[in-house]
Design a protein around this motif. Sequence first.
Motif, PDB file in Angstrom:
ATOM      1  N   THR A  88    -122.058  75.352  59.553  1.00  0.00           N
ATOM      2  CA  THR A  88    -122.189  74.117  60.308  1.00  0.00           C
ATOM      3  C   THR A  88    -120.842  73.739  60.895  1.00  0.00           C
ATOM      4  O   THR A  88    -119.809  74.236  60.452  1.00  0.00           O
ATOM      5  N   GLN A  89    -120.881  72.882  61.893  1.00  0.00           N
ATOM      6  CA  GLN A  89    -119.651  72.412  62.514  1.00  0.00           C
ATOM      7  C   GLN A  89    -119.863  70.992  63.008  1.00  0.00           C
ATOM      8  O   GLN A  89    -120.992  70.530  63.131  1.00  0.00           O
ATOM      9  N   GLY A  90    -118.768  70.311  63.269  1.00  0.00           N
ATOM     10  CA  GLY A  90    -118.902  68.952  63.754  1.00  0.00           C
ATOM     11  C   GLY A  90    -117.609  68.442  64.356  1.00  0.00           C
ATOM     12  O   GLY A  90    -116.565  69.097  64.290  1.00  0.00           O
ATOM     13  N   ARG A  91    -117.706  67.272  64.926  1.00  0.00           N
ATOM     14  CA  ARG A  91    -116.550  66.581  65.503  1.00  0.00           C
ATOM     15  C   ARG A  91    -116.570  65.172  64.942  1.00  0.00           C
ATOM     16  O   ARG A  91    -117.583  64.481  65.014  1.00  0.00           O
ATOM     17  N   SER A  92    -115.459  64.764  64.364  1.00  0.00           N
ATOM     18  CA  SER A  92    -115.364  63.437  63.753  1.00  0.00           C
ATOM     19  C   SER A  92    -114.340  62.593  64.487  1.00  0.00           C
ATOM     20  O   SER A  92    -113.264  63.077  64.844  1.00  0.00           O
ATOM     21  N   HIS A  93    -114.695  61.336  64.689  1.00  0.00           N
ATOM     22  CA  HIS A  93    -113.809  60.348  65.300  1.00  0.00           C
ATOM     23  C   HIS A  93    -113.799  59.136  64.379  1.00  0.00           C
ATOM     24  O   HIS A  93    -114.843  58.497  64.196  1.00  0.00           O
ATOM     25  N   PHE A  94    -112.652  58.841  63.799  1.00  0.00           N
ATOM     26  CA  PHE A  94    -112.527  57.683  62.925  1.00  0.00           C
ATOM     27  C   PHE A  94    -111.421  56.779  63.443  1.00  0.00           C
ATOM     28  O   PHE A  94    -110.459  57.244  64.057  1.00  0.00           O
ATOM     29  N   TYR A  95    -111.577  55.496  63.153  1.00  0.00           N
ATOM     30  CA  TYR A  95    -110.665  54.502  63.693  1.00  0.00           C
ATOM     31  C   TYR A  95    -110.523  53.368  62.694  1.00  0.00           C
ATOM     32  O   TYR A  95    -111.489  52.994  62.034  1.00  0.00           O
ATOM     33  N   ARG A  96    -109.333  52.852  62.550  1.00  0.00           N
ATOM     34  CA  ARG A  96    -109.069  51.624  61.780  1.00  0.00           C
ATOM     35  C   ARG A  96    -108.285  50.687  62.681  1.00  0.00           C
ATOM     36  O   ARG A  96    -107.357  51.106  63.353  1.00  0.00           O
ATOM     37  N   GLY A  97    -108.643  49.420  62.672  1.00  0.00           N
ATOM     38  CA  GLY A  97    -107.951  48.437  63.490  1.00  0.00           C
ATOM     39  C   GLY A  97    -107.276  47.379  62.648  1.00  0.00           C
ATOM     40  O   GLY A  97    -107.404  47.353  61.427  1.00  0.00           O
ATOM     41  N   ASN A  98    -106.535  46.511  63.306  1.00  0.00           N
ATOM     42  CA  ASN A  98    -105.813  45.414  62.663  1.00  0.00           C
ATOM     43  C   ASN A  98    -104.847  45.891  61.579  1.00  0.00           C
ATOM     44  O   ASN A  98    -104.759  45.297  60.509  1.00  0.00           O
ATOM     45  N   ILE A  99    -104.134  46.964  61.857  1.00  0.00           N
ATOM     46  CA  ILE A  99    -103.178  47.524  60.913  1.00  0.00           C
ATOM     47  C   ILE A  99    -101.801  46.932  61.219  1.00  0.00           C
ATOM     48  O   ILE A  99    -101.350  47.000  62.367  1.00  0.00           O
ATOM     49  N   PRO A 100    -101.119  46.374  60.209  1.00  0.00           N
ATOM     50  CA  PRO A 100     -99.747  45.913  60.453  1.00  0.00           C
ATOM     51  C   PRO A 100     -98.873  47.075  60.918  1.00  0.00           C
ATOM     52  O   PRO A 100     -99.140  48.238  60.620  1.00  0.00           O
ATOM     53  N   SER A 101     -97.823  46.777  61.644  1.00  0.00           N
ATOM     54  CA  SER A 101     -96.988  47.832  62.229  1.00  0.00           C
ATOM     55  C   SER A 101     -96.036  48.472  61.223  1.00  0.00           C
ATOM     56  O   SER A 101     -95.247  49.320  61.600  1.00  0.00           O
ATOM     57  N   SER A 102     -96.114  48.125  59.965  1.00  0.00           N
ATOM     58  CA  SER A 102     -95.216  48.720  58.968  1.00  0.00           C
ATOM     59  C   SER A 102     -95.637  50.158  58.667  1.00  0.00           C
ATOM     60  O   SER A 102     -96.832  50.480  58.651  1.00  0.00           O
ATOM     61  N   PRO A 103     -94.672  51.037  58.418  1.00  0.00           N
ATOM     62  CA  PRO A 103     -95.010  52.424  58.081  1.00  0.00           C
ATOM     63  C   PRO A 103     -95.900  52.527  56.838  1.00  0.00           C
ATOM     64  O   PRO A 103     -96.774  53.381  56.773  1.00  0.00           O
ATOM     65  N   THR A 104     -95.715  51.648  55.865  1.00  0.00           N
ATOM     66  CA  THR A 104     -96.528  51.674  54.650  1.00  0.00           C
ATOM     67  C   THR A 104     -97.991  51.387  54.977  1.00  0.00           C
ATOM     68  O   THR A 104     -98.890  52.086  54.500  1.00  0.00           O
ATOM     69  N   ALA A 105     -98.243  50.379  55.801  1.00  0.00           N
ATOM     70  CA  ALA A 105     -99.620  50.034  56.177  1.00  0.00           C
ATOM     71  C   ALA A 105    -100.242  51.137  57.026  1.00  0.00           C
ATOM     72  O   ALA A 105    -101.425  51.459  56.864  1.00  0.00           O
ATOM     73  N   GLN A 106     -99.461  51.717  57.921  1.00  0.00           N
ATOM     74  CA  GLN A 106     -99.983  52.799  58.760  1.00  0.00           C
ATOM     75  C   GLN A 106    -100.320  54.023  57.917  1.00  0.00           C
ATOM     76  O   GLN A 106    -101.359  54.657  58.115  1.00  0.00           O
TER      77      GLN A 106
END
Length: 128
Positions: free
Chosen positions: A90-108
């Motif tokens: 089997t095969q697939g294509r995944s698109h995931f997204y998270r929003g409202n992330i603080p700009s800190s490297p830890t949060a990212q």
Amino acid sequence: TTLQGKHRLDVAGHVRWAAPLGGMAQKVLAQDLASALPDKTVLMPGDPIPNGPYLLVKINVQSFIPSDDGKVFLQADWFISRMPDGHLQTQGRSHFYRGNIPSSPTAQAAAMSQLLERLSGELAHHLG
């Protein structure tokens, strides 16, 4: 590195990963798969290939980056092949997204880890 607009990247001079992102992502995905599939044997990166039949997961990450507007994207194509004959199961294509992330490297980094966990969940569904 963050995405600033469609065609511009910003590389922060003061933030460094502890290891190359590709290797870290591979290890995290394998660990997440092992957790999601407790009744299966999941090999970790660098483990010897077993004799006999097994399933091989290949992932081609198209995009995996935070943006300067508080979003993190993961786009990947994935393939599950039966080995040793290499038949594509089997095969697939995944698109995931998270929003409202603080700009800190830890949060990212935390958001990126969560997206890898979502990808492993999708893969586990097809492997289970």
